[in-house]
Design a protein around this motif. Structure first.
Motif, PDB file in Angstrom:
ATOM      1  N   LYS A   1       0.808  -1.218   0.000  1.00  0.00           N
ATOM      2  CA  LYS A   1       0.000   0.000   0.000  1.00  0.00           C
ATOM      3  C   LYS A   1       0.843   1.270   0.000  1.00  0.00           C
ATOM      4  O   LYS A   1       0.320   2.363  -0.225  1.00  0.00           O
ATOM      5  CB  LYS A   1      -0.935  -0.007   1.209  1.00  0.00           C
ATOM      6  CG  LYS A   1      -1.982  -1.108   1.160  1.00  0.00           C
ATOM      7  CD  LYS A   1      -2.872  -1.078   2.395  1.00  0.00           C
ATOM      8  CE  LYS A   1      -3.906  -2.196   2.349  1.00  0.00           C
ATOM      9  NZ  LYS A   1      -4.769  -2.201   3.561  1.00  0.00           N
ATOM     10  N   GLU A   2       2.141   1.133   0.259  1.00  0.00           N
ATOM     11  CA  GLU A   2       3.030   2.291   0.307  1.00  0.00           C
ATOM     12  C   GLU A   2       3.725   2.558  -1.026  1.00  0.00           C
ATOM     13  O   GLU A   2       4.584   3.432  -1.119  1.00  0.00           O
ATOM     14  CB  GLU A   2       4.075   2.095   1.410  1.00  0.00           C
ATOM     15  CG  GLU A   2       3.493   1.795   2.779  1.00  0.00           C
ATOM     16  CD  GLU A   2       2.531   2.867   3.246  1.00  0.00           C
ATOM     17  OE1 GLU A   2       2.829   4.061   3.014  1.00  0.00           O
ATOM     18  OE2 GLU A   2       1.502   2.519   3.841  1.00  0.00           O
ATOM     19  N   GLY A   3       3.388   1.785  -2.053  1.00  0.00           N
ATOM     20  CA  GLY A   3       3.983   1.999  -3.369  1.00  0.00           C
ATOM     21  C   GLY A   3       5.267   1.229  -3.607  1.00  0.00           C
ATOM     22  O   GLY A   3       5.947   1.470  -4.611  1.00  0.00           O
ATOM     23  N   ASN A   4       5.614   0.296  -2.704  1.00  0.00           N
ATOM     24  CA  ASN A   4       6.799  -0.549  -2.913  1.00  0.00           C
ATOM     25  C   ASN A   4       6.440  -1.734  -3.797  1.00  0.00           C
ATOM     26  O   ASN A   4       5.395  -2.370  -3.606  1.00  0.00           O
ATOM     27  CB  ASN A   4       7.337  -1.063  -1.579  1.00  0.00           C
ATOM     28  CG  ASN A   4       7.879   0.040  -0.706  1.00  0.00           C
ATOM     29  OD1 ASN A   4       8.838   0.711  -1.067  1.00  0.00           O
ATOM     30  ND2 ASN A   4       7.258   0.243   0.452  1.00  0.00           N
ATOM     31  N   LEU A   5       7.307  -2.032  -4.743  1.00  0.00           N
ATOM     32  CA  LEU A   5       7.198  -3.252  -5.539  1.00  0.00           C
ATOM     33  C   LEU A   5       8.254  -4.226  -5.057  1.00  0.00           C
ATOM     34  O   LEU A   5       9.404  -3.842  -4.808  1.00  0.00           O
ATOM     35  CB  LEU A   5       7.425  -2.963  -7.023  1.00  0.00           C
ATOM     36  CG  LEU A   5       6.424  -2.078  -7.748  1.00  0.00           C
ATOM     37  CD1 LEU A   5       6.895  -1.827  -9.172  1.00  0.00           C
ATOM     38  CD2 LEU A   5       5.052  -2.708  -7.754  1.00  0.00           C
ATOM     39  N   PHE A   6       7.869  -5.501  -4.927  1.00  0.00           N
ATOM     40  CA  PHE A   6       8.810  -6.543  -4.536  1.00  0.00           C
ATOM     41  C   PHE A   6       8.890  -7.552  -5.674  1.00  0.00           C
ATOM     42  O   PHE A   6       7.876  -8.126  -6.076  1.00  0.00           O
ATOM     43  CB  PHE A   6       8.375  -7.208  -3.230  1.00  0.00           C
ATOM     44  CG  PHE A   6       8.299  -6.240  -2.080  1.00  0.00           C
ATOM     45  CD1 PHE A   6       9.444  -5.872  -1.392  1.00  0.00           C
ATOM     46  CD2 PHE A   6       7.089  -5.677  -1.707  1.00  0.00           C
ATOM     47  CE1 PHE A   6       9.380  -4.970  -0.336  1.00  0.00           C
ATOM     48  CE2 PHE A   6       7.005  -4.776  -0.658  1.00  0.00           C
ATOM     49  CZ  PHE A   6       8.162  -4.417   0.028  1.00  0.00           C
ATOM     50  N   LEU A   7      10.085  -7.727  -6.187  1.00  0.00           N
ATOM     51  CA  LEU A   7      10.304  -8.492  -7.417  1.00  0.00           C
ATOM     52  C   LEU A   7      11.157  -9.733  -7.154  1.00  0.00           C
ATOM     53  O   LEU A   7      12.247  -9.638  -6.578  1.00  0.00           O
ATOM     54  CB  LEU A   7      10.997  -7.613  -8.455  1.00  0.00           C
ATOM     55  CG  LEU A   7      11.509  -8.286  -9.725  1.00  0.00           C
ATOM     56  CD1 LEU A   7      10.342  -8.712 -10.615  1.00  0.00           C
ATOM     57  CD2 LEU A   7      12.448  -7.348 -10.494  1.00  0.00           C
ATOM     58  N   SER A   8      10.657 -10.890  -7.583  1.00  0.00           N
ATOM     59  CA  SER A   8      11.466 -12.100  -7.580  1.00  0.00           C
ATOM     60  C   SER A   8      12.303 -12.113  -8.859  1.00  0.00           C
ATOM     61  O   SER A   8      11.753 -12.155  -9.963  1.00  0.00           O
ATOM     62  CB  SER A   8      10.579 -13.349  -7.513  1.00  0.00           C
ATOM     63  OG  SER A   8       9.905 -13.427  -6.276  1.00  0.00           O
TER      64      SER A   8
END
Length: 441
Positions: free
Chosen positions: A164-171
């Motif tokens: 919800k804070e605009g962080n993307l987490f990428l594998s």
């Protein structure tokens, strides 16, 4: 005849626009306060026509009628219940920009002071236009490099999730296997789990974010998952999965957090066993059996939290499992029948559907990997009617690399999709080695 009609239609719009702009310019250049047709509180406000009748966000719409007045600050125009931007008025013509809306048709209404009118003869139909652009990475790169968005490079960005804070987490798969945080506002791409270029223990599947903002991703062998807590500045925590022996463990490429309980669900590729992992004890037990010998990607419906959607990569279909009834069904596509067909849920065809998300509008979006496009699944209503599949961007079966609108954009085996609360989507474009942003125009 078709071309003649289009010519006349466009010509009419040009004439109306020219007349309107003449009146507006004349009003602006005149020192006569009576120029134009001011609002008369003794007369009703009327709407006689709208042009055009369809468009997307910020479409220029001309509303014909009477008694609008010439003071745009006192005029309100609504598309359904959403206010539009009123640019100007000549008294008989209004010039407005349509507001942002989802697909569908709305009545247009005009309010002047305490008087109002609703146009029932026609509705304005929204046609959403998606545009994709690359935010990080470059085609042809062979390893991960962090830094600013314009500096970042990837090798096979696989799947991703947004908080919800605009962080993307990428594998990130290969060179090295790692887990990456991307934030557009901070202009940063950083590895929060550096991993290894050779050890598949750090090859992580499609991640998930729970209600507390904690990101989690399961490793390829399906033996552990890693969690990343924002309160700990996303320091990686390795968690062993404690099997109770009721399921067969093999490769797992996705994990999903239940929106309410926080329990994690994963599915093993060979056996098809769907497994629930207790969020507190990490004890894992078999929930049900699904399609065997197929890779899969999982996502919960946040509105109906006991519905778990499953995209079956090798089987080319979409399933759903109901945690209340313990029933698993195929609801979109047909198992073992690859293809690219838009249409009803039953008639639609996919080709290696991969990661899915549920957007704020309630619809499913899936990276249809071997079709090189992004598909939308409009879910049925409560009566079971209205479920359809459509391609929103990319050209079915055509690979390439091109930013732009649906007529131009090309992907090459897109594998991951994520969504922000405002509906902005991100795509992990696997073979193009880039992360791309999908917005509505």
């Amino acid at each position: 005849m078709k071309n003649k009609f289009k010519f006349n239609h466009d010509l009419w719009r040009i004439v109306i626009f020219s007349m309107f702009m003449y009146v507006v310019v004349s009003c602006n250049n005149s020192n006569n306060d009576d120029f134009g047709k001011p609002y008369d509180p003794k007369q009703p406000v009327r709407i006689t026509d709208i042009e055009p009748e369809a468009g997307g966000f910020a479409t220029k719409v001309f509303i014909s009628g009477s008694n609008f007045g010439t003071d745009a600050s006192k005029i309100k125009v609504y598309f359904g219940e959403t206010p539009a931007v009123v640019v100007n008025s000549s008294g008989d013509y209004l010039y407005v920009y349509s507001p942002r809306q989802d697909d569908g048709s709305r009545n247009i209404s005009v309010v002047v002071n305490s008087d109002s009118a609703v146009f029932d003869s026609k509705q304005f139909t929204y046609t959403i236009n998606f545009v994709v652009r690359t935010i990080a990475g470059r085609k042809g790169t062979t390893e991960f490099k962090g830094g600013k968005l314009t500096e970042a490079e990837f090798q096979y960005p696989s799947t991703l999730v947004a908080d919800k804070e605009g962080n993307l987490f990428l594998s990130h798969w290969r060179n090295p296997y790692s887990f990456i945080r991307i934030n557009e506002e901070e202009d940063i791409v950083e590895a929060i789990l550096p991993g290894s270029p050779t050890v598949t223990h750090y090859a992580l599947g499609a991640p998930t974010v729970d209600a507390n903002g904690i990101a989690s991703a399961i490793n390829d062998p399906g033996t552990v998952y890693f969690s990343f807590d924002p309160a700990e500045k996303w320091t990686p925590r390795e968690r062993s999965i404690l099997s109770d022996g009721t399921y067969t463990r093999d490769n797992a490429h996705s994990i999903a957090a239940h929106p309410v309980t926080g329990d994690l669900y994963t599915r093993y590729q060979g056996s098809g066993h769907l497994v629930r992992i207790n969020a507190e004890t990490r004890e894992a037990t078999r929930e049900t059996e699904t399609i065997a010998s197929s890779d899969s990607y999982l996502v919960f419906d946040p509105v109906h939290p006991n519905l778990l959607y499953i995209a079956y990569d090798n089987s080319c279909c979409i399933g759903v499992y109901d945690l209340d009834t313990k029933v698993h069904t195929i609801f979109a596509g047909a198992a073992g029948q690859p293809g690219w067909i838009d249409g009803t849920l039953k008639d639609a065809r996919f080709n290696k559907p991969s990661q899915m998300i549920v957007a704020p509008n309630g619809n499913l979006y899936v990276a249809d990997r071997a079709n090189h496009c992004i598909r939308e699944i409009v879910l049925p209503d409560e009566t079971g009617e209205g479920g359809v599949v459509r391609t929103i961007i990319g050209k079915g079966g055509v690979s390439g690399y091109q930013d732009g609108n649906p007529d131009d954009a090309l992907f090459n085996n897109p594998r991951g999709v994520a969504v922000l609360p405002d509906g902005t989507m991100y795509i992990a474009d696997w073979e193009n080695n880039v992360v791309r942003k999908l917005t509505q125009e």
